[in-house]
Design a protein around this motif. Structure first.
Motif, PDB file in Angstrom:
ATOM      1  N   ALA A  45      -1.149  -3.148  -3.715  1.00  0.00           N
ATOM      2  CA  ALA A  45      -2.234  -4.121  -3.886  1.00  0.00           C
ATOM      3  C   ALA A  45      -2.883  -3.982  -5.252  1.00  0.00           C
ATOM      4  O   ALA A  45      -3.108  -4.971  -5.957  1.00  0.00           O
ATOM      5  CB  ALA A  45      -3.273  -3.940  -2.775  1.00  0.00           C
ATOM      6  N   SER A  46      -3.158  -2.740  -5.655  1.00  0.00           N
ATOM      7  CA  SER A  46      -3.802  -2.488  -6.946  1.00  0.00           C
ATOM      8  C   SER A  46      -2.929  -2.964  -8.105  1.00  0.00           C
ATOM      9  O   SER A  46      -3.427  -3.531  -9.089  1.00  0.00           O
ATOM     10  CB  SER A  46      -4.085  -0.991  -7.086  1.00  0.00           C
ATOM     11  OG  SER A  46      -4.638  -0.692  -8.344  1.00  0.00           O
ATOM     12  N   THR A  81       2.334   2.932  -1.332  1.00  0.00           N
ATOM     13  CA  THR A  81       1.386   2.740  -0.240  1.00  0.00           C
ATOM     14  C   THR A  81       0.872   1.314  -0.361  1.00  0.00           C
ATOM     15  O   THR A  81       1.000   0.681  -1.416  1.00  0.00           O
ATOM     16  CB  THR A  81       0.200   3.712  -0.323  1.00  0.00           C
ATOM     17  OG1 THR A  81      -0.550   3.447  -1.523  1.00  0.00           O
ATOM     18  CG2 THR A  81       0.665   5.163  -0.328  1.00  0.00           C
ATOM     19  N   LEU A  82       0.260   0.826   0.692  1.00  0.00           N
ATOM     20  CA  LEU A  82      -0.258  -0.536   0.661  1.00  0.00           C
ATOM     21  C   LEU A  82      -1.316  -0.671  -0.429  1.00  0.00           C
ATOM     22  O   LEU A  82      -1.365  -1.671  -1.156  1.00  0.00           O
ATOM     23  CB  LEU A  82      -0.844  -0.889   2.036  1.00  0.00           C
ATOM     24  CG  LEU A  82      -0.852  -2.383   2.406  1.00  0.00           C
ATOM     25  CD1 LEU A  82       0.570  -2.916   2.454  1.00  0.00           C
ATOM     26  CD2 LEU A  82      -1.517  -2.586   3.763  1.00  0.00           C
ATOM     27  N   GLU A  83      -2.153   0.321  -0.568  1.00  0.00           N
ATOM     28  CA  GLU A  83      -3.211   0.272  -1.579  1.00  0.00           C
ATOM     29  C   GLU A  83      -2.628   0.287  -2.987  1.00  0.00           C
ATOM     30  O   GLU A  83      -3.106  -0.426  -3.877  1.00  0.00           O
ATOM     31  CB  GLU A  83      -4.176   1.442  -1.397  1.00  0.00           C
ATOM     32  CG  GLU A  83      -5.355   1.383  -2.370  1.00  0.00           C
ATOM     33  CD  GLU A  83      -6.441   2.371  -2.039  1.00  0.00           C
ATOM     34  OE1 GLU A  83      -7.561   2.210  -2.557  1.00  0.00           O
ATOM     35  OE2 GLU A  83      -6.178   3.318  -1.284  1.00  0.00           O
ATOM     36  N   GLN A  95      -5.150   9.078   1.063  1.00  0.00           N
ATOM     37  CA  GLN A  95      -4.192   8.108   0.519  1.00  0.00           C
ATOM     38  C   GLN A  95      -2.923   8.755  -0.031  1.00  0.00           C
ATOM     39  O   GLN A  95      -2.430   8.404  -1.092  1.00  0.00           O
ATOM     40  CB  GLN A  95      -4.860   7.237  -0.556  1.00  0.00           C
ATOM     41  CG  GLN A  95      -6.040   6.452  -0.004  1.00  0.00           C
ATOM     42  CD  GLN A  95      -6.941   5.882  -1.078  1.00  0.00           C
ATOM     43  OE1 GLN A  95      -6.777   6.185  -2.256  1.00  0.00           O
ATOM     44  NE2 GLN A  95      -7.883   5.080  -0.672  1.00  0.00           N
ATOM     45  N   TYR A 124      -6.835  -7.643   9.504  1.00  0.00           N
ATOM     46  CA  TYR A 124      -7.356  -6.280   9.335  1.00  0.00           C
ATOM     47  C   TYR A 124      -8.529  -6.026  10.269  1.00  0.00           C
ATOM     48  O   TYR A 124      -8.641  -4.949  10.862  1.00  0.00           O
ATOM     49  CB  TYR A 124      -7.770  -6.044   7.880  1.00  0.00           C
ATOM     50  CG  TYR A 124      -8.135  -4.606   7.594  1.00  0.00           C
ATOM     51  CD1 TYR A 124      -7.145  -3.674   7.297  1.00  0.00           C
ATOM     52  CD2 TYR A 124      -9.455  -4.175   7.652  1.00  0.00           C
ATOM     53  CE1 TYR A 124      -7.468  -2.346   7.056  1.00  0.00           C
ATOM     54  CE2 TYR A 124      -9.780  -2.851   7.413  1.00  0.00           C
ATOM     55  CZ  TYR A 124      -8.775  -1.940   7.104  1.00  0.00           C
ATOM     56  OH  TYR A 124      -9.108  -0.621   6.874  1.00  0.00           O
ATOM     57  N   THR A 143      -6.529  -6.962  -2.963  1.00  0.00           N
ATOM     58  CA  THR A 143      -7.062  -5.831  -2.230  1.00  0.00           C
ATOM     59  C   THR A 143      -6.086  -5.383  -1.149  1.00  0.00           C
ATOM     60  O   THR A 143      -5.200  -6.140  -0.730  1.00  0.00           O
ATOM     61  CB  THR A 143      -8.408  -6.167  -1.570  1.00  0.00           C
ATOM     62  OG1 THR A 143      -8.197  -7.129  -0.515  1.00  0.00           O
ATOM     63  CG2 THR A 143      -9.393  -6.730  -2.585  1.00  0.00           C
ATOM     64  N   TYR A 144      -6.297  -4.163  -0.708  1.00  0.00           N
ATOM     65  CA  TYR A 144      -5.524  -3.579   0.395  1.00  0.00           C
ATOM     66  C   TYR A 144      -5.602  -4.478   1.630  1.00  0.00           C
ATOM     67  O   TYR A 144      -4.603  -4.734   2.289  1.00  0.00           O
ATOM     68  CB  TYR A 144      -6.149  -2.211   0.651  1.00  0.00           C
ATOM     69  CG  TYR A 144      -5.732  -1.430   1.865  1.00  0.00           C
ATOM     70  CD1 TYR A 144      -4.703  -0.502   1.779  1.00  0.00           C
ATOM     71  CD2 TYR A 144      -6.414  -1.539   3.075  1.00  0.00           C
ATOM     72  CE1 TYR A 144      -4.350   0.279   2.870  1.00  0.00           C
ATOM     73  CE2 TYR A 144      -6.062  -0.768   4.166  1.00  0.00           C
ATOM     74  CZ  TYR A 144      -5.036   0.142   4.058  1.00  0.00           C
ATOM     75  OH  TYR A 144      -4.694   0.908   5.129  1.00  0.00           O
ATOM     76  N   TYR A 165      -2.587  -6.691   3.513  1.00  0.00           N
ATOM     77  CA  TYR A 165      -2.305  -6.511   4.942  1.00  0.00           C
ATOM     78  C   TYR A 165      -2.404  -7.842   5.678  1.00  0.00           C
ATOM     79  O   TYR A 165      -1.539  -8.182   6.489  1.00  0.00           O
ATOM     80  CB  TYR A 165      -3.275  -5.499   5.540  1.00  0.00           C
ATOM     81  CG  TYR A 165      -3.112  -5.318   7.033  1.00  0.00           C
ATOM     82  CD1 TYR A 165      -2.009  -4.648   7.556  1.00  0.00           C
ATOM     83  CD2 TYR A 165      -4.051  -5.833   7.918  1.00  0.00           C
ATOM     84  CE1 TYR A 165      -1.845  -4.490   8.920  1.00  0.00           C
ATOM     85  CE2 TYR A 165      -3.896  -5.681   9.294  1.00  0.00           C
ATOM     86  CZ  TYR A 165      -2.796  -4.999   9.784  1.00  0.00           C
ATOM     87  OH  TYR A 165      -2.640  -4.860  11.142  1.00  0.00           O
ATOM     88  N   PRO A 192      -1.551  -0.699   8.703  1.00  0.00           N
ATOM     89  CA  PRO A 192      -1.667  -0.653   7.239  1.00  0.00           C
ATOM     90  C   PRO A 192      -1.334   0.697   6.629  1.00  0.00           C
ATOM     91  O   PRO A 192      -1.114   0.794   5.421  1.00  0.00           O
ATOM     92  CB  PRO A 192      -3.132  -1.039   6.989  1.00  0.00           C
ATOM     93  CG  PRO A 192      -3.835  -0.751   8.276  1.00  0.00           C
ATOM     94  CD  PRO A 192      -2.838  -1.021   9.350  1.00  0.00           C
ATOM     95  N   ASP A 193      -1.300   1.761   7.426  1.00  0.00           N
ATOM     96  CA  ASP A 193      -0.921   3.076   6.923  1.00  0.00           C
ATOM     97  C   ASP A 193       0.572   3.349   7.051  1.00  0.00           C
ATOM     98  O   ASP A 193       1.042   4.425   6.695  1.00  0.00           O
ATOM     99  CB  ASP A 193      -1.685   4.172   7.673  1.00  0.00           C
ATOM    100  CG  ASP A 193      -3.076   4.416   7.079  1.00  0.00           C
ATOM    101  OD1 ASP A 193      -3.290   4.028   5.927  1.00  0.00           O
ATOM    102  OD2 ASP A 193      -3.922   4.985   7.784  1.00  0.00           O
TER     103      ASP A 193
END
Length: 229
Positions: free
Chosen positions: A49-50, A44-46, A155, A91, A55-56, A60, A69-70
Motif C-alpha cells: 500500500a505504501s 506485507t499489505l502495508e 509488521q 475492513y 492505505t492499508y 484490503y 489483512p495479515d
C-alpha cells in the motif's frame, strides 16, 4: 458531372472519418486501466500500500480475495485502487468480526513466563527497538509471538515471513534453536520454551494445534524451523 459528384462524395466521407477519429482516441485515453501487482516474498499489505500511495485499509477493501489483512500469499495478484475509489468497508466488517469472536479461556489465563530483557541468546544477537503495543490480531500466532517477544517490531508480516523480514531489519536469525527465540515454519510462528537433548524443541503458540485463540504447547523437530533471536 457524374465523376465530379463521386469525388465530392468520397472527400465528404473521408472528412467525416478524420473528424471522428480524434474523438474515438480521446475516449480510449480516458479509460482507466486497473493497476495490478503480484505479491513477492517479504511483502506485507502495508508495504504494498505504501509503495503505491494508498492505505492499508484501502488495499484490503479493494481486494475481496484477501480474507485476513495479515495473511497474503506469494504470487497472489492484488488490485491497487484509485485514491478516490468508492470501496466497500470490508475492513470494518473484518474488525467487527474479530472483536466478536470469543477467545478461549486458555488464551487469556495461560501461565507462561514473560519475556525478560536479561535473556541473551548469543553474542551476535541484535535486538530491534521495542515497538509500541501489539498491532497483530489477537488470536493469531503472530499476536502471541509478539506478546512473548515485545522487543521485536510490529509488521513483520505473516507467520511464514517473520525470519526474512527480521533479517532484513538487522535482527539476528539462524537455524540453531535457542530458548526464548521465535521459531518459524511454513506460515506459522511460535515461541521456543525449551531445547531438548533429543533434537526437538518445546514450542508454545497460538492458533496452532490448540486452535484459534488457544495457547498450546508441544514438541517438534528443531530442524524443521528457522529462528529469530
Amino acid at each position: 458531372m457524374t465523376i465530379k459528384s463521386g469525388l465530392a462524395a468520397v472527400v465528404a466521407v473521408f472528412s467525416v472519418v478524420l473528424l471522428a477519429s480524434p474523438a474515438t482516441h480521446a475516449e480510449e485515453k480516458t479509460a482507466a486501466t486497473p493497476v495490478k501487482v503480484t505479491v513477492q516474498a517479504g511483502d506485507t499489505l502495508e508495504k504494498i500500500a505504501s509503495e503505491h500511495g494508498v492505505t492499508y485499509v484501502q488495499l484490503y477493501n479493494a481486494n475481496a480475495g484477501i480474507a485476513n489483512p495479515d495473511m497474503i500469499d506469494v504470487g497472489q495478484e492484488l488490485t491497487i485502487p484509485a485514491a478516490d475509489a468508492q470501496l466497500p468497508d470490508r475492513y470494518a466488517e473484518f474488525a467487527a468480526q474479530q472483536a466478536a469472536t470469543p477467545i478461549a479461556a486458555a488464551a487469556t489465563t495461560a501461565s507462561y513466563p514473560v519475556y525478560s530483557q536479561t535473556y541473551t541468546p548469543g553474542s551476535q544477537a541484535v535486538y530491534a527497538t521495542d515497538s509500541s503495543g501489539n498491532t497483530y490480531f489477537k488470536g493469531y500466532c503472530t499476536w502471541y509471538a509478539k506478546s512473548r517477544r515485545p522487543d521485536l517490531p510490529n509488521q513483520l508480516g505473516n507467520g511464514g515471513q517473520w525470519v526474512a523480514n527480521a533479517a532484513a531489519r538487522g535482527i539476528a536469525t539462524g537455524s540453531t534453536p535457542k530458548v526464548g527465540a521465535i521459531a518459524e515454519t511454513s506460515g506459522h510462528v511460535g515461541y521456543v520454551e525449551a531445547v531438548n537433548a533429543d533434537g526437538t524443541i518445546t514450542i508454545s503458540d497460538m492458533n496452532g494445534r490448540a486452535g484459534f485463540g488457544n495457547v498450546g504447547s508441544y514438541t517438534a523437530n528443531a530442524g524443521n524451523y528457522q529462528y529469530i533471536y
